[in-house]
Design a protein around this motif. Structure first.
Motif, PDB file in Angstrom:
ATOM      1  N   SER A   8       2.032  31.878   2.570  1.00  0.00           N
ATOM      2  CA  SER A   8       0.820  32.312   3.255  1.00  0.00           C
ATOM      3  C   SER A   8      -0.250  32.767   2.279  1.00  0.00           C
ATOM      4  N   GLU A   9       0.132  33.101   1.058  1.00  0.00           N
ATOM      5  CA  GLU A   9      -0.836  33.532   0.052  1.00  0.00           C
ATOM      6  C   GLU A   9      -1.279  32.394  -0.850  1.00  0.00           C
ATOM      7  N   ARG A  10      -0.615  31.258  -0.781  1.00  0.00           N
ATOM      8  CA  ARG A  10      -0.924  30.132  -1.636  1.00  0.00           C
ATOM      9  C   ARG A  10      -1.773  29.143  -0.854  1.00  0.00           C
ATOM     10  N   PRO A  11      -2.831  28.581  -1.461  1.00  0.00           N
ATOM     11  CA  PRO A  11      -3.636  27.583  -0.751  1.00  0.00           C
ATOM     12  C   PRO A  11      -2.761  26.434  -0.259  1.00  0.00           C
ATOM     13  N   TRP A  12      -3.068  25.911   0.915  1.00  0.00           N
ATOM     14  CA  TRP A  12      -2.236  24.868   1.512  1.00  0.00           C
ATOM     15  C   TRP A  12      -2.123  23.639   0.622  1.00  0.00           C
ATOM     16  N   TRP A  13      -3.150  23.408  -0.179  1.00  0.00           N
ATOM     17  CA  TRP A  13      -3.211  22.175  -0.948  1.00  0.00           C
ATOM     18  C   TRP A  13      -2.449  22.238  -2.264  1.00  0.00           C
ATOM     19  N   ARG A  14      -2.021  23.395  -2.677  1.00  0.00           N
ATOM     20  CA  ARG A  14      -1.382  23.520  -3.988  1.00  0.00           C
ATOM     21  C   ARG A  14       0.050  22.987  -3.916  1.00  0.00           C
ATOM     22  N   GLY A  15       0.239  21.782  -4.393  1.00  0.00           N
ATOM     23  CA  GLY A  15       1.516  21.102  -4.287  1.00  0.00           C
ATOM     24  C   GLY A  15       1.570  20.125  -3.128  1.00  0.00           C
ATOM     25  N   ALA A  16       0.444  19.896  -2.470  1.00  0.00           N
ATOM     26  CA  ALA A  16       0.418  19.065  -1.259  1.00  0.00           C
ATOM     27  C   ALA A  16       0.704  17.596  -1.563  1.00  0.00           C
ATOM     28  N   THR A  17       1.200  16.914  -0.541  1.00  0.00           N
ATOM     29  CA  THR A  17       1.317  15.465  -0.552  1.00  0.00           C
ATOM     30  C   THR A  17       0.217  14.906   0.342  1.00  0.00           C
ATOM     31  N   ILE A  18      -0.590  14.006  -0.215  1.00  0.00           N
ATOM     32  CA  ILE A  18      -1.754  13.448   0.474  1.00  0.00           C
ATOM     33  C   ILE A  18      -1.531  11.951   0.655  1.00  0.00           C
ATOM     34  N   TYR A  19      -1.839  11.457   1.838  1.00  0.00           N
ATOM     35  CA  TYR A  19      -1.631  10.044   2.163  1.00  0.00           C
ATOM     36  C   TYR A  19      -2.991   9.370   2.283  1.00  0.00           C
ATOM     37  N   GLN A  20      -3.257   8.421   1.387  1.00  0.00           N
ATOM     38  CA  GLN A  20      -4.545   7.727   1.408  1.00  0.00           C
ATOM     39  C   GLN A  20      -4.534   6.586   2.402  1.00  0.00           C
ATOM     40  N   ILE A  21      -5.547   6.566   3.266  1.00  0.00           N
ATOM     41  CA  ILE A  21      -5.720   5.493   4.243  1.00  0.00           C
ATOM     42  C   ILE A  21      -6.981   4.700   3.909  1.00  0.00           C
ATOM     43  N   TYR A  22      -6.802   3.402   3.748  1.00  0.00           N
ATOM     44  CA  TYR A  22      -7.934   2.486   3.553  1.00  0.00           C
ATOM     45  C   TYR A  22      -8.247   1.895   4.924  1.00  0.00           C
ATOM     46  N   PRO A  23      -9.298   2.368   5.600  1.00  0.00           N
ATOM     47  CA  PRO A  23      -9.438   2.101   7.033  1.00  0.00           C
ATOM     48  C   PRO A  23      -9.535   0.634   7.411  1.00  0.00           C
ATOM     49  N   ARG A  24     -10.111  -0.201   6.558  1.00  0.00           N
ATOM     50  CA  ARG A  24     -10.219  -1.630   6.879  1.00  0.00           C
ATOM     51  C   ARG A  24      -8.849  -2.275   7.081  1.00  0.00           C
ATOM     52  N   SER A  25      -7.835  -1.676   6.475  1.00  0.00           N
ATOM     53  CA  SER A  25      -6.538  -2.350   6.387  1.00  0.00           C
ATOM     54  C   SER A  25      -5.386  -1.554   6.991  1.00  0.00           C
ATOM     55  N   PHE A  26      -5.683  -0.501   7.736  1.00  0.00           N
ATOM     56  CA  PHE A  26      -4.586   0.318   8.264  1.00  0.00           C
ATOM     57  C   PHE A  26      -4.151  -0.164   9.643  1.00  0.00           C
ATOM     58  N   MET A  27      -5.078  -0.229  10.604  1.00  0.00           N
ATOM     59  CA  MET A  27      -4.745  -0.697  11.952  1.00  0.00           C
ATOM     60  C   MET A  27      -6.026  -1.072  12.671  1.00  0.00           C
ATOM     61  N   ASP A  28      -6.004  -2.260  13.281  1.00  0.00           N
ATOM     62  CA  ASP A  28      -7.159  -2.784  14.006  1.00  0.00           C
ATOM     63  C   ASP A  28      -6.941  -2.548  15.502  1.00  0.00           C
ATOM     64  N   SER A  29      -7.818  -1.766  16.126  1.00  0.00           N
ATOM     65  CA  SER A  29      -7.634  -1.427  17.546  1.00  0.00           C
ATOM     66  C   SER A  29      -8.355  -2.371  18.494  1.00  0.00           C
ATOM     67  N   ASN A  30      -9.313  -3.170  17.978  1.00  0.00           N
ATOM     68  CA  ASN A  30     -10.118  -3.995  18.893  1.00  0.00           C
ATOM     69  C   ASN A  30     -10.055  -5.492  18.605  1.00  0.00           C
ATOM     70  N   GLY A  31      -9.173  -5.897  17.699  1.00  0.00           N
ATOM     71  CA  GLY A  31      -8.932  -7.317  17.486  1.00  0.00           C
ATOM     72  C   GLY A  31      -9.984  -8.066  16.716  1.00  0.00           C
ATOM     73  N   ASP A  32     -10.877  -7.349  15.996  1.00  0.00           N
ATOM     74  CA  ASP A  32     -11.926  -8.049  15.249  1.00  0.00           C
ATOM     75  C   ASP A  32     -11.513  -8.374  13.815  1.00  0.00           C
ATOM     76  N   GLY A  33     -10.275  -8.043  13.459  1.00  0.00           N
ATOM     77  CA  GLY A  33      -9.773  -8.358  12.127  1.00  0.00           C
ATOM     78  C   GLY A  33      -9.950  -7.262  11.108  1.00  0.00           C
ATOM     79  N   ILE A  34     -10.619  -6.174  11.493  1.00  0.00           N
ATOM     80  CA  ILE A  34     -10.900  -5.065  10.573  1.00  0.00           C
ATOM     81  C   ILE A  34     -10.335  -3.779  11.161  1.00  0.00           C
ATOM     82  N   GLY A  35      -9.599  -3.048  10.360  1.00  0.00           N
ATOM     83  CA  GLY A  35      -9.070  -1.767  10.794  1.00  0.00           C
ATOM     84  C   GLY A  35     -10.188  -0.793  11.126  1.00  0.00           C
TER      85      GLY A  35
END
Length: 532
Positions: A8-35
């Motif tokens: 609780s005294e340590r910033p949440w990010w110190r030692g954090a695991t971060i997941y990078q999302i490249y939006p064009r290529s993660f998931m396409d919701s409308n079928g246009d070929g682009i995430g």
């Protein structure tokens, strides 16, 4: 929640695991070929189940997409191909509901030439934004103001007939350089940051920050000394001492920190590349008045993963007062997939486990690039299907960034991997279809399952999560380092090569093992984590 009674005294990010999302290529919701943003929201359960702390979303702002979002035309709006501001708000709400933080990219060194600021700036030499970009007169012979070269090839100056001057662009000529020496420009980009903070984001990854300021005298860059590395661009022939890395950049960073400190729990991390990356990373993160973290290119463009490389990287960031906090990535949207860079086909399955466990044991924040948990490899994109402007300009000498930006394979039973479109903007790649999420989710022996266990180990052990590195030894392919925190000591052993390594005087409780490693022997690409 991060481990340890002091969490609780340590910033949440110190030692954090971060997941990078490249939006064009993660998931396409409308079928246009682009995430898109709704596509990301629909797949957040997968990310949360990994055991990460935050997502980092690459640019989704309004843009002509000449550099796929890193050419911003409006910092405060979502490009229609990705959705709407309401979609972004829904994404933030869902991410927070899953207990994750949201980080977004910010590009402050340049904009698109379609940005309204640039349209006004180029209109005349005396308008309100005339000095918001870097403009300069031609030399008497009509040539550019300096010898500076752009990252993507060719001079870093383009002539503009409207003003009768050259404008600076360190990247594509459609990415004019902002003049961050101008305090009004600083105020404007800080206003952008405030806009997104007020929408609930938890932090920022700041792109190309050491390009944010130039030498106002426009002095030439000196030539680079001879090197054994291949030079594929004019940019490689210079020491970049004048067009980037200006000593006033930390003053601008202090203004960023003053703003983010007005909000609760905000995390900032800078991307820093170049010839003086380590020194700049430290100056950008020093003390409590600058950014929280920085990550460089120690591993992203390394041809090989060696024990010496790891020890050298960790040694740059000792657990000392005043020294910043590092972040590490083996892969991202700009670098070829690490499995393809570092190992041949016959070793990749074993090496993938070693790589995941090693990343989980590093001191600092760790960044997983989408698909890394699946063991995705570089896809060979034919020239006629390339989108990456750098790869097109330097073909065939530069490995295409497109090969690391291919769509996430969610299922393996169709040619597009369940991405949401029959015709995704890039091919998924047959090899990566075999590594789809659905193929690995219920298999306890899969890399995806192994990744979850590795992150659970990191999250549950204070020494691995945020402890110091008390020693690091490199002996050929054998990497041996120790993490310590609060009297707890964890030894991390990795065999980075294809030959077995016998272990002498190796004892302790086994916390994790990869590829049948034991306290007697590290098999090829074996790894062993011990409580000692």
């Amino acid at each position: 929640m991060a481990p340890g009674a002091e969490a609780s005294e340590r910033p949440w990010w110190r030692g954090a695991t971060i997941y990078q999302i490249y939006p064009r290529s993660f998931m396409d919701s409308n079928g246009d070929g682009i995430g898109d943003l709704p596509g990301i929201t629909s797949r957040l359960d997968h990310v949360a189940e990994l055991g990460v702390d935050a997502i980092w979303i690459s640019p989704f702002f309004r843009s002509p997409m000449k550099d796929f979002g890193y050419d911003v035309a409006d910092y405060c709006d979502v490009d229609p191909i990705f959705g709407t501001l309401a979609d972004f708000d829904a994404l933030v709400e869902r991410t927070h509901a899953l207990g994750l933080k949201v980080l977004i990219d910010q590009v402050y060194s340049h904009t698109s030439d379609q940005h309204a600021w640039f349209a006004e700036s180029r209109a005349s030499r005396d308008n309100a934004k005339a000095d918001w970009y870097v403009w300069a007169d031609a030399k008497p012979d009509g040539s550019p103001p300096s010898n500076w070269q752009s990252v993507f090839g060719g001079p870093a100056w383009t002539w503009d007939a409207r003003r009768g001057q050259y404008y600076l662009h360190n990247f594509l000529n459609c990415q004019p350089q902002l003049n961050l020496h101008n305090l009004a420009v600083q105020d404007a980009v800080l206003g952008v940051m405030r806009f997104w903070l007020d929408r609930g984001v938890d932090g920022f990854r700041i792109d190309a920050l050491n390009f944010a300021m130039h030498d106002p005298e426009l002095r030439d860059n000196p030539p680079a000394p001879p090197t054994n590395k291949p030079r594929t661009r004019p940019f490689d022939f210079q020491l970049k001492t004048r067009n980037m890395s200006h000593p006033d950049i930390p003053r601008f960073i202090a203004r960023i920190r003053a703003l983010t400190d007005k909000y609760d729990g905000i995390f900032t991390v800078a991307e820093v590349g170049g010839d003086e990356a380590e020194a700049e990373m430290k100056s950008f993160t020093q003390g409590e008045e600058h950014l929280n973290s920085a990550y460089g290119f120690n591993f992203l463009y390394a041809d090989r993963l060696t024990a010496g490389l790891v020890c050298a990287a960790l040694a740059e960031w000792p657990d000392e007062d005043g020294t910043g906090w590092p972040s590490w990535a083996f892969e991202n949207h700009d670098a070829p997939r690490a499995l393809s860079r570092w190992w041949d086909l016959e070793h990749r399955d074993a090496a993938a486990r070693l790589k995941v466990l090693l990343l989980a044991c590093l001191r600092g924040n760790i960044i997983f690039y989408q698909g890394e948990e699946l063991g995705l490899t570089q896809v060979d994109i034919p020239f006629d299907q390339l989108h990456d402007p750098e790869a097109i300009a330097n073909w065939p000498l530069t490995l295409s960034r497109d090969g690391a930006r291919t769509p996430m394979p969610w299922v393996g039973h169709d040619s597009h991997g369940g991405f949401g479109s029959d015709a995704p903007w890039l091919p998924v790649g047959a090899e990566n279809l075999a590594r789809a999420v659905a193929r690995q989710s219920d298999d306890p022996d899969s890399l995806l399952s192994f990744t979850k266990r590795a992150l659970a180990l990191r999250n549950g052990d204070p020494a691995l999560h945020h402890g110091a590195v008390s020693s690091c030894r490199a002996n050929g392919d054998l990497l041996d380092f120790t993490r310590e925190h609060g009297g707890r000591c964890v030894r991390c052993l990795f065999n980075l090569g294809p030959e077995p390594k016998p272990l002498n005087d190796c004892s302790g409780r086994v916390l994790a093992a990869a590829n049948d490693a034991s306290t007697d022997t590290l098999p090829p690409f074996g790894a062993l984590i011990l409580e000692i």
